[in-house]
Design an enzyme around this catalytic site. Structure first.
Site, PDB file in Angstrom:
ATOM      1  N   HIS A 282       0.823  -1.221  -0.101  1.00 35.29           N
ATOM      2  CA  HIS A 282      -0.015   0.011   0.009  1.00 35.29           C
ATOM      3  C   HIS A 282       1.015   1.312   0.002  1.00 35.29           C
ATOM      4  CE1 HIS A 282      -3.041  -2.587   2.481  1.00 35.29           C
ATOM      5  NE2 HIS A 282      -3.521  -2.518   1.381  1.00 35.29           N
TER       6      HIS A 282
ATOM      7  N   LYS B 178     -17.870  -6.441   8.131  1.00 32.50           N
ATOM      8  CA  LYS B 178     -16.733  -7.265   8.201  1.00 32.50           C
ATOM      9  C   LYS B 178     -15.938  -7.139   9.392  1.00 32.50           C
ATOM     10  CE  LYS B 178     -13.008  -7.725   4.840  1.00 32.50           C
ATOM     11  NZ  LYS B 178     -12.191  -6.862   3.609  1.00 32.50           N
TER      12      LYS B 178
ATOM     13  N   ARG C 165      -1.154  -6.260  -8.066  1.00 32.39           N
ATOM     14  CA  ARG C 165      -0.114  -7.028  -7.829  1.00 32.39           C
ATOM     15  C   ARG C 165       0.280  -7.956  -8.614  1.00 32.39           C
ATOM     16  NH1 ARG C 165      -2.361  -8.528  -2.001  1.00 32.39           N
ATOM     17  NH2 ARG C 165      -4.274  -8.634  -3.416  1.00 32.39           N
TER      18      ARG C 165
ATOM     19  N   SER D 273      -2.448  -7.690   3.358  1.00 31.05           N
ATOM     20  CA  SER D 273      -2.873  -7.339   4.594  1.00 31.05           C
ATOM     21  C   SER D 273      -3.447  -8.610   5.237  1.00 31.05           C
ATOM     22  CB  SER D 273      -4.153  -6.472   4.540  1.00 31.05           C
ATOM     23  OG  SER D 273      -3.502  -5.362   4.448  1.00 31.05           O
TER      24      SER D 273
HETATM   25  O1  PNS Z   1      -8.358  -3.154   0.431  1.00 27.50           O
HETATM   26  P1  PNS Z   1      -9.481  -3.940  -0.471  1.00 27.50           P
HETATM   27  O2  PNS Z   1     -10.242  -4.555   0.898  1.00 27.50           O
HETATM   28  O3  PNS Z   1      -8.977  -4.606  -1.733  1.00 27.50           O
HETATM   29  O4  PNS Z   1     -10.584  -2.568  -0.892  1.00 27.50           O
HETATM   30  C1  PNS Z   1     -11.890  -2.902  -1.535  1.00 27.50           C
HETATM   31  C2  PNS Z   1     -12.520  -1.601  -1.641  1.00 27.50           C
HETATM   32  C3  PNS Z   1     -12.784  -0.883  -0.289  1.00 27.50           C
HETATM   33  C4  PNS Z   1     -12.096  -0.692  -2.680  1.00 27.50           C
HETATM   34  C5  PNS Z   1     -13.982  -2.178  -2.297  1.00 27.50           C
HETATM   35  O5  PNS Z   1     -14.616  -3.296  -1.656  1.00 27.50           O
HETATM   36  C6  PNS Z   1     -15.017  -1.205  -2.247  1.00 27.50           C
HETATM   37  O6  PNS Z   1     -15.034  -0.091  -3.032  1.00 27.50           O
HETATM   38  N1  PNS Z   1     -16.012  -1.086  -1.041  1.00 27.50           N
HETATM   39  C7  PNS Z   1     -17.040  -0.259  -0.965  1.00 27.50           C
HETATM   40  C8  PNS Z   1     -18.386  -0.882  -1.428  1.00 27.50           C
HETATM   41  C9  PNS Z   1     -18.621  -0.610  -2.871  1.00 27.50           C
HETATM   42  O7  PNS Z   1     -18.655   0.151  -3.588  1.00 27.50           O
HETATM   43  N2  PNS Z   1     -18.795  -1.922  -3.459  1.00 27.50           N
HETATM   44  C10 PNS Z   1     -19.074  -2.237  -5.097  1.00 27.50           C
HETATM   45  C11 PNS Z   1     -17.736  -2.368  -5.927  1.00 27.50           C
HETATM   46  S1  PNS Z   1     -17.839  -2.514  -7.406  1.00 27.50           S
END
Ligand code: PNS
Length: 162
Positions: free
Chosen positions: A16, A40, A89, A127
């Site tokens: 990150h 979560k 990644r 993570s």
């Molecule tokens: O660090 P992560 O867990 O890979 O991040 C994922 C994240 C937070 C970017 C994604 O889960 C997200 O955008 N969550 C918010 C809910 C949302 O908008 N969901 C629809 C995605 S198309």
């Protein structure tokens, strides 16, 4: 360009940090946006994840830390960001990241996703493995900063005691 870099950051990894340090010079302002998803379970609370980020990003003048809940596109719309930054990644990240980028743009047409390729030497860092390795007593010093490693150890010790 004003952009946001959304994620769980549970905890912040060297992967990150590399993306943030490389994206920041491309942006007028970059907001690292911690997702708050009450359904979560996370190792660190939202406030703790934000505090860790604020501490570790203090050297970056045009970077701030925020949080959001609900849909990312609603947050992007409200804050009027021009782009979302994500790190890739390896090829296994690509399908989900492309799907999210396309869905987000379908919901909010001006919402562009800028994907930065993770540095090769950090492409195995996640993570979830940081949490698992630490829980099982392994070393995480190659995966996170010394500050984050200390926070993870302290958190796991306090959880064991409770
Ligand atoms: O660090 P992560 O867990 O890979 O991040 C994922 C994240 C937070 C970017 C994604 O889960 C997200 O955008 N969550 C918010 C809910 C949302 O908008 N969901 C629809 C995605 S198309």
């Amino acid at each position: 360009m004003r952009a946001c870099y959304p994620g769980s950051f549970d905890p912040l990894t060297l992967g990150h940090l590399d993306i943030i340090e490389r994206a920041a010079p491309l942006c007028a302002h970059l907001t690292v946006a911690v997702v708050h998803n009450p359904s979560k379970q996370t190792l660190f609370s939202l406030a703790e994840r934000q505090q860790i980020l604020e501490n570790q990003l203090a050297h970056l003048g045009n970077v701030s830390v925020d949080h959001f809940s609900g849909l990312l596109v609603e947050y992007v719309r409200k804050m009027d960001y021009q782009a979302v930054v994500r790190g890739l990644r390896d090829s296994s990240d690509a399908p989900i990241e492309l799907q999210m980028a396309r869905l987000n743009r379908e919901m909010l047409p001006h919402c562009e996703t800028l994907m930065l390729a993770a540095a090769g030497h950090l492409s195995h860092v996640s993570s979830s493995f940081v949490r698992e390795i630490a829980r099982l007593g392994g070393p995480i010093d190659q995966l996170v900063t010394p500050f984050v490693a200390a926070q993870v150890k302290q958190k796991l010790t306090s959880k064991e005691a409770s």
